[in-house]
Design a protein around this motif. Structure first.
Motif, PDB file in Angstrom:
ATOM      1  N   LEU A   1       9.206  47.895  56.660  1.00 45.71           N
ATOM      2  CA  LEU A   1      11.073  48.706  56.612  1.00 45.71           C
ATOM      3  C   LEU A   1      11.170  49.059  55.544  1.00 45.71           C
ATOM      4  N   LEU A   2      11.217  50.270  54.992  1.00 49.87           N
ATOM      5  CA  LEU A   2      12.622  51.194  54.527  1.00 49.87           C
ATOM      6  C   LEU A   2      13.832  51.812  54.420  1.00 49.87           C
ATOM      7  N   PHE A   3      14.837  51.108  54.133  1.00 52.94           N
ATOM      8  CA  PHE A   3      15.790  52.418  53.999  1.00 52.94           C
ATOM      9  C   PHE A   3      16.027  52.813  52.882  1.00 52.94           C
ATOM     10  N   THR A   4      16.374  53.879  53.044  1.00 56.94           N
ATOM     11  CA  THR A   4      16.863  55.125  51.847  1.00 56.94           C
ATOM     12  C   THR A   4      18.283  55.989  52.554  1.00 56.94           C
ATOM     13  N   SER A   5      18.694  56.388  51.592  1.00 59.55           N
ATOM     14  CA  SER A   5      19.382  58.229  52.572  1.00 59.55           C
ATOM     15  C   SER A   5      19.322  59.420  51.432  1.00 59.55           C
ATOM     16  N   THR A   6      17.791  58.956  50.499  1.00 57.82           N
ATOM     17  CA  THR A   6      17.496  60.247  49.289  1.00 57.82           C
ATOM     18  C   THR A   6      16.211  60.658  50.112  1.00 57.82           C
ATOM     19  N   PRO A   7      15.550  61.284  49.674  1.00 62.05           N
ATOM     20  CA  PRO A   7      14.272  62.496  49.848  1.00 62.05           C
ATOM     21  C   PRO A   7      13.440  61.809  49.193  1.00 62.05           C
ATOM     22  N   GLY A   8      12.151  61.575  49.207  1.00 64.06           N
ATOM     23  CA  GLY A   8      11.275  61.690  47.767  1.00 64.06           C
ATOM     24  C   GLY A   8      10.119  60.680  48.266  1.00 64.06           C
ATOM     25  N   LEU A   9      10.415  60.409  49.309  1.00 66.77           N
ATOM     26  CA  LEU A   9       9.228  59.425  49.676  1.00 66.77           C
ATOM     27  C   LEU A   9       7.966  60.086  50.808  1.00 66.77           C
TER      28      LEU A   9
END
Ligand SMILES: O=C(O)CCC(=O)C(=O)O
Ligand SMILES: [Fe+2]
Length: 350
Positions: free
Chosen positions: A228-236
């Motif tokens: 389960l991946l949480f982030t508010s920044t692109p890159g993945l």
């Protein structure tokens, strides 16, 4: 001619499904999720909807998102500690399974050939949080202060993530045809020892502190069952096998990203694909990135069979995979352990 990297606005979309529809037994939505597991191995999971507004109160904000905000705050505090303090929890000192502790920048390979990674992380084994016995990792009572001060919220976050992962496994097992001999959730019973772990990650801005060869997160498939991946920044980015291209995961409000790991690929008898993913550097040099990854992994003694018919316990697969994270690119290329493909590292070109 080499394929162009897709611009954000023309990105081929990764599947998006709604958790409330899945939990309400919506057949079409569940099939969409299963198809995404079989193809890309990953999908967006929307946690916010009108239905959730009724379930979770006026704001409609899923409690997991509010807790994630809190845990991001804890992560930022933790990573702002001096390096020498963080090194008291260096993951190799913590325990040999490497499901807990601090990894400094550059310990693993990075996203560029011959380089190292560009992120630090802190892993919290959920076994230790819930103080389970027997424990595969020694419990480390002396957490860093930011973690100690926020242990209730971090524990609650881990528990809610684990509940959500198990509910997804239940929905998958019910819907897949033919049904699995052993429903997937039975290899992931809460309270049983596993290598399940919560990671807080911090990708550093490219300053003099981070050498130019320390970039991103190498292409890999996750060792466990569901991340389960949480982030508010692109890159993945996710590698789409059908078109052999990297697809960006664009953060969306109220939405997390779920990816299938190797263990669920094995447990599903190869019907699911483990999601090959990497993190590439951000465009702006001064940008930094935080993410939270909850790794739902099978029980230590759960047995599954890889696609070549070899049997592994959850623990054996975990150990084999972790060894390869630290190997040289040359070693990594020789087996399919890292990316699921021999001779393919999925590194960032140029
Ligand atoms: O930071 C991210 O977005 C991905 C992290 C990841 O893939 C991992 O830690 O396994
Ligand atoms: Fe990953």
């Amino acid at each position: 001619m080499p394929k162009l990297e897709p611009a954000e606005n023309e990105a081929p979309q990764l599947t998006s499904v709604s958790v409330s529809k899945i939990e309400d037994g919506d057949v079409a939505e569940t099939c969409k999720m299963l198809q995404a597991c079989a193809s890309d191995g990953g999908f967006y999971l929307s946690l916010s909807s009108d239905a959730d507004a009724n379930r979770h109160g006026v704001s409609g904000r899923h409690p997991l998102l509010a807790l994630a905000d809190h845990v991001f705050g804890t992560a930022k505090e933790l990573f702002s500690m001096p390096l020498e303090d963080k090194m008291h929890w260096e993951m190799d000192l913590w325990g040999e399974l490497q499901i807990g502790g601090y990894k400094p920048v550059g310990k693993h390979s990075g996203v560029r050939r011959g380089g190292q990674d560009g992120f630090e992380n802190f892993l919290v084994p959920t076994n230790a949080l819930l103080d389970m016995h027997p424990n595969p990792n020694p419990y480390h009572p002396d957490w860093p202060t930011p973690l100690k001060d926020n242990l209730d919220q971090v524990t609650e976050f881990g528990t809610l993530c684990s509940d959500l992962a198990v509910r997804l496994l239940v929905a998958m097992s019910k819907a897949i045809d033919p049904p699995p001999a052993t429903p997937y959730q039975l290899c992931h019973r809460p309270g049983k020892p596993s290598t399940t772990s919560l990671a807080m990650l911090h990708y550093l801005p490219r300053t003099s502190l981070v050498e130019s060869h320390q970039v991103g997160h190498m292409a890999h498939t996750d060792v466990g069952s569901l991340t389960l991946l949480f982030t508010s920044t692109p890159g993945l980015e996710v590698y789409r096998p059908s078109s052999e291209e990297w697809v960006p995961v664009i953060p969306r409000e109220g939405t997390i990203f779920i990816n299938v790991g190797d263990s669920l690929r094995f447990i599903s008898g190869g019907r699911f694909n483990s999601c090959l993913h990497r993190v590439v550097p951000l465009a702006g040099k001064s940008l930094e990135r935080y993410s939270l990854a909850f790794f739902c992994r099978p029980e230590l003694t759960a047995i599954s069979e890889d696609t070549e018919g070899r049997q592994w316990t959850g623990e054996e697969w975990h150990r084999a995979k972790y060894k390869v994270f630290r190997a040289t690119n040359h070693e990594q290329e020789k087996s399919s352990l890292l990316t699921g493909r021999k001779g393919f590292l999925g590194e960032l070109m140029g």
